[in-house]
Design a protein around this motif. Structure first.
Motif: not given
Length: 199
Positions: A25-26, A66-70, A73-75, A83-84
């Motif tokens: 995040x930072x 992985x969840x952080x990456x998702x 990517x979404x937000x 987007x992938x």
């Protein structure tokens, strides 16, 4: 004793998962190399906890990565490939596999009686390279239109372009993993000597 080990495991898993989130995040987990390039160190907590705790803990921290990456990517997508990464097979799966690979490497090197500092260094290097290979592999396997987004470049062409960056990330992981292992090994030896003196 079991409750004590479980508490330690939960605390370590929570701490390393939080570290991944904070670094992500930072943006402290991204080391800029120039205006368009950077290396990530977000894989290091996943590799370290595999060595310090075990397989389950590394899988959980890998899942957090992985969840952080998702979510990012979404937000807040910032690149053509972001987007992938909304696809969990691209953002989450290779990070979970990173946890498994890191643990297997560490256990394998320890099983052949390799010194722990050296084992940590090799595990850090190979796991980081494997992480890059798996992420790009998942992009090409599960990402519809990735080749077009990359200007028609195939998997091996992209890996060739990413090789210098992957080597730098692997070098960073090698140094950190070896340093942490070395510090823990020295600390453990000191405690053992103190225990012997007290006895």
């Amino acid at each position: 004793m079991k409750n004590r080990n479980l508490t330690k495991s939960l605390a370590m898993t929570g701490s390393f998962s939080a570290l991944v989130v904070v670094l992500g995040i930072t943006k402290l987990g991204l080391i800029p190399l120039g205006p368009t390039a950077s290396i990530t160190i977000l894989q290091i907590p996943v590799i370290l906890i595999a060595m310090l705790c075990g397989c389950v803990e590394s899988l959980v921290v890998g899942l957090s990565f992985g969840v952080l990456s998702l979510v990012q990517a979404a937000m807040s997508p910032s690149g053509v490939l972001d987007p992938f990464f909304v696809n969990p097979l691209i953002s989450i799966l290779p990070r979970i596999l990173l946890g498994l690979v890191s643990w297997l490497l560490w256990k394998g090197f320890i099983a052949v009686k390799m010194p722990k500092v050296l084992a940590a260094a090799f595990a850090g290097f190979i796991a980081t390279v494997a992480h890059t290979v798996m992420v790009i592999g998942c992009l090409y396997i599960f990402g519809n239109g990735v080749k077009e987004a990359m200007g028609g470049a195939g998997y091996f062409a992209v890996m060739g372009l990413l090789l210098p960056q992957a080597c730098l990330e692997a070098a960073a992981s090698t140094i950190v993993c070896a340093a942490v292992s070395g510090l823990l090994f020295v600390s453990k030896n000191k405690k053992s000597k103190l225990s012997q003196e007290e006895d």
